[in-house]
Design a protein around this motif. Structure first.
Motif, PDB file in Angstrom:
ATOM      1  N   ARG A 274       0.823  -1.214   0.000  1.00 53.64           N
ATOM      2  CA  ARG A 274       0.000   0.000   0.000  1.00 53.64           C
ATOM      3  C   ARG A 274       0.853   1.258   0.000  1.00 53.64           C
ATOM      4  O   ARG A 274       0.644   2.197  -0.770  1.00 53.64           O
ATOM      5  CB  ARG A 274      -0.905   0.005   1.229  1.00 53.64           C
ATOM      6  CG  ARG A 274      -2.359  -0.157   0.830  1.00 53.64           C
ATOM      7  CD  ARG A 274      -3.277  -0.055   1.996  1.00 53.64           C
ATOM      8  NE  ARG A 274      -3.066   1.178   2.764  1.00 53.64           N
ATOM      9  CZ  ARG A 274      -3.498   1.334   4.009  1.00 53.64           C
ATOM     10  NH1 ARG A 274      -4.088   0.333   4.626  1.00 53.64           N
ATOM     11  NH2 ARG A 274      -3.314   2.460   4.631  1.00 53.64           N
ATOM     12  N   GLY A 275       1.854   1.234   0.884  1.00 54.17           N
ATOM     13  CA  GLY A 275       2.730   2.400   1.015  1.00 54.17           C
ATOM     14  C   GLY A 275       3.429   2.708  -0.309  1.00 54.17           C
ATOM     15  O   GLY A 275       3.437   3.869  -0.775  1.00 54.17           O
ATOM     16  N   GLU A 276       3.984   1.681  -0.925  1.00 56.42           N
ATOM     17  CA  GLU A 276       4.723   1.857  -2.170  1.00 56.42           C
ATOM     18  C   GLU A 276       3.792   2.391  -3.265  1.00 56.42           C
ATOM     19  O   GLU A 276       4.143   3.318  -4.007  1.00 56.42           O
ATOM     20  CB  GLU A 276       5.330   0.510  -2.589  1.00 56.42           C
ATOM     21  CG  GLU A 276       6.355   0.597  -3.700  1.00 56.42           C
ATOM     22  CD  GLU A 276       7.568   1.475  -3.357  1.00 56.42           C
ATOM     23  OE1 GLU A 276       8.002   1.463  -2.176  1.00 56.42           O
ATOM     24  OE2 GLU A 276       8.046   2.193  -4.259  1.00 56.42           O
ATOM     25  N   ALA A 277       2.585   1.801  -3.319  1.00 57.61           N
ATOM     26  CA  ALA A 277       1.629   2.238  -4.347  1.00 57.61           C
ATOM     27  C   ALA A 277       1.219   3.686  -4.102  1.00 57.61           C
ATOM     28  O   ALA A 277       1.119   4.487  -5.036  1.00 57.61           O
ATOM     29  CB  ALA A 277       0.406   1.331  -4.334  1.00 57.61           C
ATOM     30  N   GLU A 278       1.010   4.043  -2.800  1.00 62.67           N
ATOM     31  CA  GLU A 278       0.602   5.411  -2.479  1.00 62.67           C
ATOM     32  C   GLU A 278       1.690   6.417  -2.873  1.00 62.67           C
ATOM     33  O   GLU A 278       1.411   7.468  -3.459  1.00 62.67           O
ATOM     34  CB  GLU A 278       0.290   5.530  -0.983  1.00 62.67           C
ATOM     35  CG  GLU A 278      -1.145   5.112  -0.674  1.00 62.67           C
ATOM     36  CD  GLU A 278      -1.381   4.953   0.815  1.00 62.67           C
ATOM     37  OE1 GLU A 278      -2.409   4.340   1.152  1.00 62.67           O
ATOM     38  OE2 GLU A 278      -0.530   5.413   1.621  1.00 62.67           O
ATOM     39  N   VAL A 279       2.931   6.032  -2.564  1.00 63.09           N
ATOM     40  CA  VAL A 279       4.055   6.931  -2.896  1.00 63.09           C
ATOM     41  C   VAL A 279       4.115   7.129  -4.414  1.00 63.09           C
ATOM     42  O   VAL A 279       4.237   8.252  -4.921  1.00 63.09           O
ATOM     43  CB  VAL A 279       5.391   6.362  -2.363  1.00 63.09           C
ATOM     44  CG1 VAL A 279       6.580   7.157  -2.900  1.00 63.09           C
ATOM     45  CG2 VAL A 279       5.391   6.372  -0.842  1.00 63.09           C
ATOM     46  N   LEU A 281       1.759   6.801  -6.586  1.00 60.63           N
ATOM     47  CA  LEU A 281       0.616   7.544  -7.130  1.00 60.63           C
ATOM     48  C   LEU A 281       0.590   9.012  -6.702  1.00 60.63           C
ATOM     49  O   LEU A 281      -0.012   9.853  -7.356  1.00 60.63           O
ATOM     50  CB  LEU A 281      -0.693   6.870  -6.694  1.00 60.63           C
ATOM     51  CG  LEU A 281      -0.958   5.494  -7.321  1.00 60.63           C
ATOM     52  CD1 LEU A 281      -2.156   4.827  -6.658  1.00 60.63           C
ATOM     53  CD2 LEU A 281      -1.189   5.633  -8.821  1.00 60.63           C
ATOM     54  N   SER A 282       1.253   9.302  -5.574  1.00 61.34           N
ATOM     55  CA  SER A 282       1.169  10.675  -5.040  1.00 61.34           C
ATOM     56  C   SER A 282       1.938  11.683  -5.903  1.00 61.34           C
ATOM     57  O   SER A 282       1.639  12.868  -5.911  1.00 61.34           O
ATOM     58  CB  SER A 282       1.699  10.689  -3.597  1.00 61.34           C
ATOM     59  OG  SER A 282       3.062  10.335  -3.632  1.00 61.34           O
ATOM     60  N   GLN A 283       2.931  11.229  -6.635  1.00 65.48           N
ATOM     61  CA  GLN A 283       3.693  12.166  -7.472  1.00 65.48           C
ATOM     62  C   GLN A 283       3.144  12.115  -8.896  1.00 65.48           C
ATOM     63  O   GLN A 283       3.101  11.040  -9.509  1.00 65.48           O
ATOM     64  CB  GLN A 283       5.170  11.770  -7.468  1.00 65.48           C
ATOM     65  CG  GLN A 283       5.773  11.918  -6.071  1.00 65.48           C
ATOM     66  CD  GLN A 283       7.089  11.162  -5.916  1.00 65.48           C
ATOM     67  OE1 GLN A 283       7.566  10.549  -6.857  1.00 65.48           O
ATOM     68  NE2 GLN A 283       7.643  11.236  -4.726  1.00 65.48           N
ATOM     69  N   SER A 294       9.442   1.093  -8.293  1.00 68.34           N
ATOM     70  CA  SER A 294       8.245   0.872  -7.478  1.00 68.34           C
ATOM     71  C   SER A 294       7.576  -0.450  -7.833  1.00 68.34           C
ATOM     72  O   SER A 294       7.166  -1.225  -6.946  1.00 68.34           O
ATOM     73  CB  SER A 294       7.214   2.000  -7.706  1.00 68.34           C
ATOM     74  OG  SER A 294       7.679   3.162  -7.105  1.00 68.34           O
TER      75      SER A 294
END
Ligand code: ADP
Length: 488
Positions: A274-279, A281-283, A294
């Motif tokens: 989740r963390g990796e996907a969020e990071v 997607l956030s940029q 990623s």
């Protein structure tokens, strides 16, 4: 109503008691009847002796052709008894004299048996068979006990017959019967009521136990049944039930711990995913390189997740006895060589030398893919827990009826106090280290699965040595009964 043990017990008890009482009453009645008859026979025999003595004396005083008849009348009058009939017959069966010819005043209330009745005639005929003859004769209110005795007077043969009414004995027996008729039912009723209360009292602990057991559920599995008398049957039942609860609650606890450990193990890769996907997607705009990196992390964690889920799935199916073994014939030594080949890259990466000592041809009938999994797990661990430049040695030998497969490493070993626990699920001697050293893949399930695989093949897996110089894991697997058998 019949569903209740209490009622069934009472009914059985009452039934058996009734049977016993009825049989007892019948036996008593029979004994009583026989002894009264014996007493009657004795008194008849004594009476006949006395009668004949009197008759003898009287005959001497008489003269003429009717001397016996006259003497008989005197003797009858002298020995007159209520309810007795006296008669003297000559050898042709004709009556010489009888008490029935005399007026009642002389003989008391003479019995009213008809001396010409068929029953009496049969008695008379039968009496010829023996010197002293006893038999029952029908007639009157309750029948007669008949006694016949042969004697001779002045050289002529006669038969003396005495009949005694059985009415008094019959009355006594009827009294006994009527006593039984009310005593037995009262005894049965009292005993059944007592039996019911007894059954209720003795089954009360069972009722209490069942209501206690009914209140025990998953939330209060630690509760136990009260054991009142540990040595009796119900005490044993309560103790067995309690030990069943002990086993249940242990397995329940194991299950809960397993669930908690499993979710804990799954949480980490899921959080990383989740963390990796969020990071990522956030940029809004990232370089291709960054995306690749990623995706690489996501792929790695997804693989780890798959690995854990597969292991969990294997263990749950194994627990339920639902893992289908697919046995086939192959050579264990070849399988070991194959696994060593697969593990070579891992070993090379850590500059660990991986040695397989020459093994004899080892045909085996087993599930190849499961055994491969076990050997790879052990090799994987040996390489994982051995420092760079170390050595892992695999040997595959044979004893009587068994293959012995050992995997020895020169790692740091497992602390003695932790050794008994390493086959437990999710157990890791050093959680942080083992995860880090295996790219975070180890969830502490490898040895549990490996041991199950050995046991599913009726073998075993043991840690045979572990100290600062390294560890050796040994798998014992069933093989041909003797080395020569494998060559045939
Ligand atoms: P893991 O996934 O952590 O390797 P295992 O069930 O395979 O789980 O092993 C359980 C634990 O046993 C490991 O975490 C490790 O601490 C210990 N262990 C297993 N094999 C070895 C070995 N060859 N040398 C030292 N420790 C070992």
């Amino acid at each position: 109503m019949l569903d209740s043990i209490r009622v069934r017990l009472t009914l059985w008890y009452t039934g058996v008691l009734t049977l016993v009482l009825v049989v007892l009453a019948l036996i008593t009645y029979f004994i009583f009847w026989r002894s009264t008859l014996q007493r009657t026979d004795v008194s008849l025999s004594e009476l006949s002796a006395a009668f004949l003595t009197t008759l003898d004396a009287e005959v001497k005083d008489q003269s003429g052709p009717d001397s016996l008849k006259l003497a008989g009348q005197v003797a009858i009058t002298e020995h007159r008894f209520r309810d007795h009939v006296f008669a003297i017959f000559d050898s042709t069966g004709n009556i010489v004299v009888s008490s029935q010819e005399l007026p009642p005043a002389a003989v008391g209330s003479a019995a009213d048996v008809a001396l010409s009745s068929p029953s009496f005639q049969r008695f008379l005929d039968d009496s010829a068979r023996s010197e002293l003859f006893f038999a029952n004769v029908k007639g009157g209110r309750s029948g007669y006990r008949g006694f016949a005795r042969h004697f001779s007077s002045s050289g002529i043969a006669y038969t003396l017959v005495i009949l005694q009414s059985l009415h008094p004995q019959q009355e006594m027996l009827e009294e006994v019967t009527s006593t039984f008729a009310w005593v037995i039912p009262i005894a049965i009723v009292l005993a059944s009521v007592g039996g019911y209360f007894l059954a209720r009292k003795s089954l009360a602990p069972v009722v209490a136990m069942s209501s206690q057991a009914g209140r025990i559920g998953a939330a209060n599995l630690h509760q136990r049944l009260a054991v009142q008398h540990g040595k009796d049957e119900l005490g044993h039942l309560a103790q067995s039930f309690n030990s069943l609860l002990d086993r249940l609650s242990q397995s329940f606890e194991r299950q809960q711990r397993f669930m908690a450990d499993a979710s804990h193990e799954l949480r980490t890769p899921v959080a990383i995913l989740r963390g990796e996907a969020e990071v990522a997607l956030s940029q809004p705009a990232r370089s291709l390189e960054e995306y690749r990196e990623s995706l690489g992390v996501l792929h790695h964690e997804a693989e780890r997740l798959t690995h854990i889920v597969e292991d969990l799935f294997t263990l749950t199916r194994a627990d339920a006895g639902q893992y289908p073994l697919q046995p086939g014939d192959f050579y264990l030594d070849e399988l070991v060589a194959e696994c060593i080949h697969s593990a070579r890259t891992l070993a090379l990466a850590k500059k660990i030398s991986l040695n397989f000592e020459e093994a004899p041809e080892s045909p085996i009938h087993a599930d190849e893919s499961l055994l491969r999994r076990m050997i790879l797990n052990l090799l994987d661990n040996a390489i994982k827990y051995t420092s760079e430049g170390g050595r892992v040695t695999v040997t595959c030998g044979r004893t009587v009826g068994e293959y012995v497969l050992s995997i020895a490493d020169t790692g740091g070993g497992i602390p003695a106090e932790l050794q008994p626990r390493i086959f437990e699920r999710f157990f890791r001697a050093d959680k942080a280290r083992s995860r880090a050293e295996n790219d975070g893949r180890g969830a502490g399930l490898g040895l549990s699965i490996s041991r199950w695989i050995a046991e599913a093949h009726h073998g075993r897996l043991e840690l045979t040595r572990s100290d600062s110089a390294g560890s050796t894991f040994t798998a014992y697997l069933p093989g041909p009964p003797s080395p020569s058998a494998s060559n045939s």
